[in-house]
Design a protein around this motif. Sequence first.
Motif, short mmCIF file in Angstrom:
data_model
loop_
_atom_site.label_atom_id
_atom_site.label_comp_id
_atom_site.label_asym_id
_atom_site.label_seq_id
_atom_site.Cartn_x
_atom_site.Cartn_y
_atom_site.Cartn_z
N LEU A 96 0.82 -1.21 0.00
CA LEU A 96 0.00 0.00 0.00
C LEU A 96 0.86 1.27 0.00
CD1 LEU A 96 -2.83 1.10 -0.05
CD2 LEU A 96 -2.96 0.76 2.43
N ALA A 97 1.90 1.30 0.80
CA ALA A 97 2.78 2.48 0.83
C ALA A 97 3.41 2.70 -0.54
CB ALA A 97 3.86 2.31 1.90
N ALA A 102 3.84 5.96 -5.46
CA ALA A 102 3.79 6.11 -6.91
C ALA A 102 2.76 7.16 -7.33
CB ALA A 102 3.48 4.77 -7.57
N LEU A 103 1.60 7.18 -6.69
CA LEU A 103 0.58 8.18 -7.01
C LEU A 103 1.07 9.60 -6.68
CD1 LEU A 103 -2.58 6.31 -5.69
CD2 LEU A 103 -2.05 6.83 -8.09
N LEU A 104 1.74 9.74 -5.54
CA LEU A 104 2.26 11.06 -5.15
C LEU A 104 3.35 11.52 -6.11
CD1 LEU A 104 2.33 10.57 -1.28
CD2 LEU A 104 0.70 11.95 -2.61
N ARG A 109 5.00 15.20 -10.33
CA ARG A 109 5.59 15.33 -11.68
C ARG A 109 4.65 16.14 -12.58
NH1 ARG A 109 6.09 10.29 -12.31
NH2 ARG A 109 8.20 10.10 -11.49
N ARG A 110 3.36 15.81 -12.55
CA ARG A 110 2.38 16.55 -13.36
C ARG A 110 2.30 18.02 -12.93
NH1 ARG A 110 -0.53 11.83 -12.74
NH2 ARG A 110 -1.77 12.72 -11.05
N ALA A 111 2.57 18.28 -11.65
CA ALA A 111 2.54 19.65 -11.15
C ALA A 111 3.83 20.42 -11.47
CB ALA A 111 2.32 19.64 -9.63
N ARG A 115 12.10 17.31 -8.28
CA ARG A 115 12.55 16.13 -7.53
C ARG A 115 11.66 15.95 -6.30
NH1 ARG A 115 17.85 17.01 -3.66
NH2 ARG A 115 16.95 18.78 -2.54
N MET A 116 11.53 14.68 -5.90
CA MET A 116 10.81 14.33 -4.68
C MET A 116 11.86 14.14 -3.60
SD MET A 116 7.68 13.83 -3.57
CE MET A 116 6.51 13.07 -4.69
N VAL A 117 11.62 14.73 -2.44
CA VAL A 117 12.53 14.61 -1.31
C VAL A 117 11.75 14.14 -0.08
CG1 VAL A 117 14.10 16.39 -2.19
CG2 VAL A 117 12.29 17.04 -0.60
#
Length: 159
Positions: A96-97, A102-104, A109-111, A115-117
């Motif tokens: 689930l995590a 992946a959704l976040l 990315r679409r926004a 980079r994700m931190v």
Amino acid sequence: MRIVPTPFDHPDAVKLTELVQQEYAERYGGEGDVTPLAPEMFRPPNGLFLVAYDERDRPVATGGWRAMERNEENYRDGDAELKRMFVIREVRGQGLARRILALLEDDARRAGRIRMVLETGTMQPEAMALYESSGYAPAEKFGVYRHEPNSRCYAKPLR
């Protein structure tokens, strides 16, 4: 499991946020994560908060991202920061995590985030394993806990 966008101040989000704070307090002592957060930080297009519900419609997991820019806490322009990733004990180990993560990432990315931190700690080896197996690499420390020896920061390019 059903995963839906939910306001950060929705009762289900609040309930799960309180549980994750309790878990942080158990693992690290103190009162949990003291990073200042507000509902508007997770409103699109500058963030998103998700709640997962089980087949009985019980809230069982959360995760969110918020837009961050270069500041005195070592964030960079274009950062999307993961916050409040949490799965209740009863449903852990089902991926689930990873689904929420992946959704976040896709939403950030679409926004237009670069980079994700995220920041986690040495008392959360399962979180470090999840992030490392999802393509995150150790990063320069940032955020409220950047000076703490047990803090671990990770980053992943979104482009």
